[in-house]
Design a protein around this motif. Structure first.
Motif, PDB file in Angstrom:
ATOM      1  N   LYS A  75       0.833  -1.202   0.000  1.00  0.00           N
ATOM      2  CA  LYS A  75       0.000   0.000   0.000  1.00  0.00           C
ATOM      3  C   LYS A  75       0.870   1.256   0.000  1.00  0.00           C
ATOM      4  O   LYS A  75       0.881   2.008  -0.970  1.00  0.00           O
ATOM      5  N   ARG A  76       1.611   1.482   1.070  1.00  0.00           N
ATOM      6  CA  ARG A  76       2.427   2.697   1.185  1.00  0.00           C
ATOM      7  C   ARG A  76       3.509   2.480   2.244  1.00  0.00           C
ATOM      8  O   ARG A  76       3.262   1.833   3.265  1.00  0.00           O
ATOM      9  N   ALA A  77       4.687   3.013   1.995  1.00  0.00           N
ATOM     10  CA  ALA A  77       5.818   2.866   2.917  1.00  0.00           C
ATOM     11  C   ALA A  77       6.013   4.129   3.739  1.00  0.00           C
ATOM     12  O   ALA A  77       5.939   5.248   3.211  1.00  0.00           O
ATOM     13  N   ALA A  78       6.282   3.947   5.021  1.00  0.00           N
ATOM     14  CA  ALA A  78       6.672   5.042   5.907  1.00  0.00           C
ATOM     15  C   ALA A  78       8.176   4.939   6.127  1.00  0.00           C
ATOM     16  O   ALA A  78       8.658   3.978   6.741  1.00  0.00           O
ATOM     17  N   PRO A  99       4.703   3.994  -3.526  1.00  0.00           N
ATOM     18  CA  PRO A  99       4.155   5.108  -2.729  1.00  0.00           C
ATOM     19  C   PRO A  99       4.835   5.163  -1.362  1.00  0.00           C
ATOM     20  O   PRO A  99       4.909   4.148  -0.658  1.00  0.00           O
ATOM     21  N   ALA A 100       5.340   6.319  -0.996  1.00  0.00           N
ATOM     22  CA  ALA A 100       6.094   6.437   0.259  1.00  0.00           C
ATOM     23  C   ALA A 100       6.061   7.868   0.767  1.00  0.00           C
ATOM     24  O   ALA A 100       5.932   8.820  -0.010  1.00  0.00           O
ATOM     25  N   THR A 122      -2.217   6.172  11.738  1.00  0.00           N
ATOM     26  CA  THR A 122      -3.090   6.651  10.668  1.00  0.00           C
ATOM     27  C   THR A 122      -3.674   5.505   9.852  1.00  0.00           C
ATOM     28  O   THR A 122      -4.695   5.671   9.170  1.00  0.00           O
ATOM     29  N   GLY A 123      -3.007   4.347   9.881  1.00  0.00           N
ATOM     30  CA  GLY A 123      -3.459   3.212   9.079  1.00  0.00           C
ATOM     31  C   GLY A 123      -3.103   3.330   7.608  1.00  0.00           C
ATOM     32  O   GLY A 123      -3.542   2.508   6.791  1.00  0.00           O
ATOM     33  N   ASN A 124      -2.303   4.326   7.260  1.00  0.00           N
ATOM     34  CA  ASN A 124      -1.971   4.556   5.854  1.00  0.00           C
ATOM     35  C   ASN A 124      -0.821   3.706   5.340  1.00  0.00           C
ATOM     36  O   ASN A 124      -0.585   3.659   4.129  1.00  0.00           O
ATOM     37  N   TYR A 125      -0.110   3.032   6.242  1.00  0.00           N
ATOM     38  CA  TYR A 125       1.151   2.396   5.858  1.00  0.00           C
ATOM     39  C   TYR A 125       1.158   0.910   6.200  1.00  0.00           C
ATOM     40  O   TYR A 125       0.664   0.492   7.252  1.00  0.00           O
TER      41      TYR A 125
END
Length: 356
Positions: A75-78, A99-100, A122-125
């Motif tokens: 999904k996305r990297a932090a 996506p990062a 946030t649940g985004n990563y």
């Protein structure tokens, strides 16, 4: 004249280890190659305190860093950064179309557990990257505390850059819950550059299965599947000289004793920190200072280049500051097979050259 290296990689390599690089070649598809590569994996598991699989890569540590963020981000990297190499991990993600977002600390300050919790909540990563030891700033992040936060988010793949700390600091991969722990040979492991290794957990494996475009050479799922199928052989020709030397050097590390080795690194670090604070000032927040190198603020306005030139004439070299910190700092590494006596020797020379 060879200059004795006190830089954050490549490090000094002992003569017996260098000789192992000259071991006569074997076929990389032979049983002997399988035995060698399995032996290295078993020993690295012990060094990393993990039961997870080990993947080897004929590349720098950056290769496996890129492979990790590309192979396992669904999904996305932090990406958390405390210096140049955290920044590089973010650049790798972007260059691969992953996506990062980057979360940077002020240079000389750590990534804190609170920062990580705020971002992951946030649940985004679904993937996080942490630099354990940053050689540009001399920061060693509080990975134990960070790991406790990451455990609150079991869906997140935890990637840890230990390129400049594995073999010089105790890193208990399974206890920390690290999914991909990355290292390379030219720093605390005490070999020439050219070979990297990482642990690879079941969570990371399952995440990679959900990523459609993982690349090829650095596809961690492909590496994992191949060594299972082919008995610890790899899809591309590996650097067998490095493997002969690493297998030998790991035996030497265990002969020294892991706790003894970690204690030696701490002893050297404390000596250099005290020296730095006596004559200059450390860049890193003292409670997060690296055990494998020290970044020193150039508070006296010396020419670091001229200092290094004078050191070179005496057979030694340290490292100037990295990137925007060039001439503003200098760096003294104390890692791999370096001894406290050798550290004292180079510090005395610096004092003599600068008239301290």
């Amino acid at each position: 004249m060879h200059k004795k290296l006190f830089i954050p990689g490549p490090v000094e390599v002992s003569d017996d280890v260098l000789q192992k690089l000259a071991t006569p070649m074997i076929g990389h598809r032979t049983k002997e190659a399988s035995v060698l590569q399995r032996s290295i994996s078993d020993k690295l598991r012990k060094l990393m305190y993990t039961e997870n699989e080990i993947l080897l890569s004929t590349s720098s540590g950056s290769g496996l860093m890129e492979g990790a963020v590309r192979s396992c981000t669904r999904k996305r990297a932090a990406v958390f950064s405390v210096g140049a190499f955290g920044d590089r991990w973010y650049q790798m993600a972007i260059a691969n179309g992953v996506p990062a977002d980057k979360f940077a600390s002020e240079w000389g300050q750590p990534t804190t557990p609170e920062m990580v919790d705020e971002v992951l909540s946030t649940g985004n990563y679904d993937l996080i990257t942490i630099t354990h030891n940053e050689t540009s700033t001399g920061i060693m992040n509080p990975v134990d505390a960070i790991a406790e936060v990451v455990k609150k988010y079991p869906e997140v793949v935890f990637c840890l850059d230990t390129v400049s700390s594995l073999g010089g600091a105790k890193i208990e991969v399974d206890k920390l819950g690290v999914d991909i722990c990355i290292a390379s040979t030219q720093k605390c492991l005490g070999l020439p550059p050219g070979l990297a290794a990482c642990s690879f957990s079941e969570k990371a494996l399952n995440a990679a299965k959900e990523v459609p475009n993982r690349g090829m050479y650095l596809d961690l799922l492909n590496l994992y599947n191949y060594i299972q199928k082919k008995d610890y052989q790899y899809p591309s020709t590996p650097s067998l000289p490095h493997m002969f030397a690493l297998d030998y050097q790991l035996d030497k590390i265990f002969e020294e004793g892991l706790e003894n080795r970690f204690a030696r690194h701490i002893e050297m670090a404390e000596y250099v920190r005290n020296w730095a604070n006596t004559h200059f000032e450390m860049l890193a927040d003292p409670q997060y200072a690296s055990n494998t190198l020290t970044t020193v603020k150039n508070t006296k306005g010396i020419s670091v280049a001229e200092l290094n030139k004078a050191l070179g004439e005496r057979g030694f070299t340290i490292s100037n500051g990295y990137g925007e910190l060039k001439e503003k700092t200098f760096r003294i590494a104390h890692m791999a097979d370096t001894t406290l006596e050798e550290v004292k020797e180079v510090l005395v020379l610096i004092e003599e050259i600068l008239g301290l």
